[in-house]
Design an enzyme around this catalytic site. Structure first.
Site, mmCIF file in Angstrom:
data_model
loop_
_atom_site.group_PDB
_atom_site.id
_atom_site.type_symbol
_atom_site.label_atom_id
_atom_site.label_comp_id
_atom_site.label_asym_id
_atom_site.label_seq_id
_atom_site.Cartn_x
_atom_site.Cartn_y
_atom_site.Cartn_z
ATOM 1 C CB SER A 123 -0.939 -0.144 1.379
ATOM 2 O OG SER A 123 -1.921 1.108 0.905
ATOM 3 C CG HIS A 158 -5.223 -1.058 -1.791
ATOM 4 N ND1 HIS A 158 -4.761 -1.962 -1.307
ATOM 5 C CD2 HIS A 158 -4.368 0.151 -1.571
ATOM 6 C CE1 HIS A 158 -4.048 -1.305 -0.171
ATOM 7 N NE2 HIS A 158 -4.240 0.119 -0.485
#
Length: 230
Positions: A123, A158
């Site tokens: 992330s 993601h």
């Protein structure tokens, strides 16, 4: 000296990914440091890191930035230089990078990377190493953030779990706001050596990594075949 980076789509700690990182160091029991700046040094996140490390042959360390300097006898640079691998957590990429720049952590990480310390994360902890990508670090909508350019390509974490990520990444590459780059589904990871992909791995058969680029006004997603290690 090999420069190594291991990045994955989600910021969640997993045994297979951290085990992969520690083995990449070549050490039997490596010093692995978690940097949770993007989450504001969240204690639950740190606890999960230690729970995972309890299942690995590592010496676990945490570099907190929310400290009073007089409580600590070592500088951030000293701590980083003692590590074999460094994993960066998820959270607010923009705030993390601003703090790192103010504290000189970005320079310490660059120096450690050049000296063979394995870097990585998911992330925010994957996005920060590239030249740019989209982030939810600002209010209202995903926006572009510039990274540290350890690898001069863009990045999208993601890729399969947040609906707006993929189309926005494509749009930004097509209009030139982002360069070509690498996208990772949440449970997929890429290992770079000297800024080149040498291996793709994932935790299951449903998560993948891609090289994403524009060709004749169209987006091309090149699947990077990988091995399942979950």
């Amino acid at each position: 000296m090999q420069r190594q980076l291991f990045i994955y789509g989600s910021g969640k700690h997993t045994v297979p990914f951290l085990d992969y990182m520690t083995k990449a160091t070549g050490k039997q029991k490596s010093n692995l440091c978690f940097i949770p700046t993007a989450s504001g040094d969240d204690e639950g996140y740190i606890e999960r890191f230690h729970e995972v490390c309890d299942q690995l042959e590592v010496h676990a360390h945490v570099l907190r930035v929310w400290v009073n300097s007089y409580d600590d006898k070592e500088t951030f640079t000293t701590i980083i230089n003692q590590m074999d691998a460094i994993v960066v957590g998820g959270g607010n990429t923009l705030n993390m990078l601003a703090i790192w720049h103010a504290q000189g952590i970005d320079k310490a990480l660059r120096n450690a990377y050049e000296n063979g310390v394995v870097m990585g994360g998911g992330s925010a902890g994957s996005l920060c190493w590239f030249n740019g990508g989209t982030t939810d670090s600002r209010p209202a909508e995903l926006s572009i953030v510039k990274g540290m350019r350890f690898i001069d390509k863009s990045h999208c974490p993601h890729y399969n779990s947040e609906k707006s990520r993929r189309p926005l990444y494509h749009s930004n590459i097509l209009n030139g706001d982002l360069t070509d780059g690498y996208a990772c589904d949440d449970r997929s990871a890429l290992h770079f050596i000297n800024e080149k992909v040498v291996k793709s791995v994932s935790l299951d058969a449903d998560n993948h990594s891609y090289y994403v680029h524009a060709e004749n006004g169209h987006i091309i997603e090149d699947l990077i075949p990988g091995d399942i290690i979950g």
